[in-house]
Design a protein around this motif. Structure first.
Motif, PDB file in Angstrom:
ATOM      1  N   HIS A 104       0.881  -1.031   0.092  1.00 34.92           N
ATOM      2  CA  HIS A 104      -0.246   0.474  -0.026  1.00 34.92           C
ATOM      3  C   HIS A 104       0.990   0.757   0.101  1.00 34.92           C
ATOM      4  O   HIS A 104       1.255   0.723   0.548  1.00 34.92           O
ATOM      5  CB  HIS A 104      -0.420   0.378   0.846  1.00 34.92           C
ATOM      6  N   ASP A 105       0.156   2.317  -0.467  1.00 38.92           N
ATOM      7  CA  ASP A 105       0.907   3.652  -0.396  1.00 38.92           C
ATOM      8  C   ASP A 105       0.995   3.635   0.924  1.00 38.92           C
ATOM      9  O   ASP A 105      -0.310   3.603   1.828  1.00 38.92           O
ATOM     10  CB  ASP A 105       0.491   4.881  -1.304  1.00 38.92           C
ATOM     11  N   GLY A 155      -0.852   6.556   3.154  1.00 39.97           N
ATOM     12  CA  GLY A 155      -1.350   7.249   3.616  1.00 39.97           C
ATOM     13  C   GLY A 155      -1.637   8.621   5.111  1.00 39.97           C
ATOM     14  O   GLY A 155      -0.251   8.607   5.377  1.00 39.97           O
ATOM     15  N   ARG A 193      -4.416   7.529   9.418  1.00 38.47           N
ATOM     16  CA  ARG A 193      -3.965   6.154   8.541  1.00 38.47           C
ATOM     17  C   ARG A 193      -3.211   6.252   7.879  1.00 38.47           C
ATOM     18  O   ARG A 193      -3.388   6.058   6.400  1.00 38.47           O
ATOM     19  CB  ARG A 193      -5.368   5.923   8.498  1.00 38.47           C
ATOM     20  N   GLY A 243      -2.506   3.558   3.569  1.00 38.13           N
ATOM     21  CA  GLY A 243      -2.837   3.777   2.113  1.00 38.13           C
ATOM     22  C   GLY A 243      -3.772   3.366   1.650  1.00 38.13           C
ATOM     23  O   GLY A 243      -4.239   1.884   2.275  1.00 38.13           O
ATOM     24  N   ASN A 244      -5.625   3.897   0.832  1.00 39.86           N
ATOM     25  CA  ASN A 244      -6.336   2.736  -0.050  1.00 39.86           C
ATOM     26  C   ASN A 244      -6.415   2.410  -0.652  1.00 39.86           C
ATOM     27  O   ASN A 244      -7.019   0.577  -1.280  1.00 39.86           O
ATOM     28  CB  ASN A 244      -7.698   4.346   0.382  1.00 39.86           C
ATOM     29  N   ASP A 245      -5.324   2.252  -1.292  1.00 37.23           N
ATOM     30  CA  ASP A 245      -4.705   2.178  -3.171  1.00 37.23           C
ATOM     31  C   ASP A 245      -3.421   1.020  -2.687  1.00 37.23           C
ATOM     32  O   ASP A 245      -2.870   1.122  -2.694  1.00 37.23           O
ATOM     33  CB  ASP A 245      -4.141   2.904  -3.848  1.00 37.23           C
ATOM     34  N   CYS A 246      -4.190   0.021  -2.732  1.00 38.84           N
ATOM     35  CA  CYS A 246      -3.052  -1.201  -3.382  1.00 38.84           C
ATOM     36  C   CYS A 246      -2.377  -1.265  -4.657  1.00 38.84           C
ATOM     37  O   CYS A 246      -2.704  -1.007  -5.470  1.00 38.84           O
ATOM     38  CB  CYS A 246      -4.027  -2.462  -3.083  1.00 38.84           C
TER      39      CYS A 246
END
Length: 178
Positions: free
Chosen positions: A90-91, A93, A97, A100-103
């Motif tokens: 993940h990036d 965030g 949190r 990050g939300n993006d895989c």
């Protein structure tokens, strides 16, 4: 769910023969002809079509292949017990949190003739060059140049290995004629 059961329970069982295990994995897309996979290996995705095992490659007990992206293991390469090959991350965030939300998915390539020691971890996006030795417990986070021994957390090249040409019958004939 049923595919995962067949891949990670049935095929991974010590009660299943090597040839049957490989046949089950191939049924679910694994690209391998003459590879050897010991029991208790674990594959995260139930579609194994993004995994390629080269001729005479070897996965020891408890290898973990997180196949969110392509994994390629070259001819004559051996993975020791409990080796982890990861292809997703993940990036980082914001403060609230950090995951990050993006895989982020990145393929892993292990070259020909490599030996990956027990408990080593290979992170997403890494390419390990032909003829490398990765020491037990090593964390590989960057590409490894061919014919080297890599050790540590993180992996560092500790020494170079000789490159020896494959055995040739003509070389033997030339030697015995001398």
């Amino acid at each position: 769910m049923l595919k995962q059961f067949h891949i990670n329970t049935v095929a991974a069982s010590e009660l299943v023969s090597h040839t049957r295990r490989l046949a089950i994995y191939r049924h679910f897309g694994l690209r391998a002809e003459n590879a050897f996979i010991w029991s208790r290996c674990f594959f995260v995705r139930d579609d194994l079509s993004n995994i390629t095992l080269g001729d005479r490659s070897f996965l020891n007990h408890f290898c973990f292949l997180e196949n969110g992206e392509a994994i390629e293991i070259g001819d004559n390469s051996c993975l020791g017990p409990s080796v982890r090959v990861l292809t997703t991350t993940h990036d980082i965030g914001p403060h609230s949190r950090r995951v990050g939300n993006d895989c982020v998915r990145k393929p892993v390539k292990i070259g020909k003739g490599c030996w990956i020691g027990a408990g080593a971890t290979i992170l997403p996006g890494v390419t390990i060059g032909d003829g490398c030795v990765i020491g037990a417990g090593t964390l590989v986070h960057r590409d490894c140049e061919p014919d080297g021994v890599y050790l540590g957390l993180p992996a560092r090249r500790s020494r170079s290995l000789e490159t020896v040409l494959p055995f040739s019958g003509t070389a033997l004939q030339q030697r015995s004629a001398s």
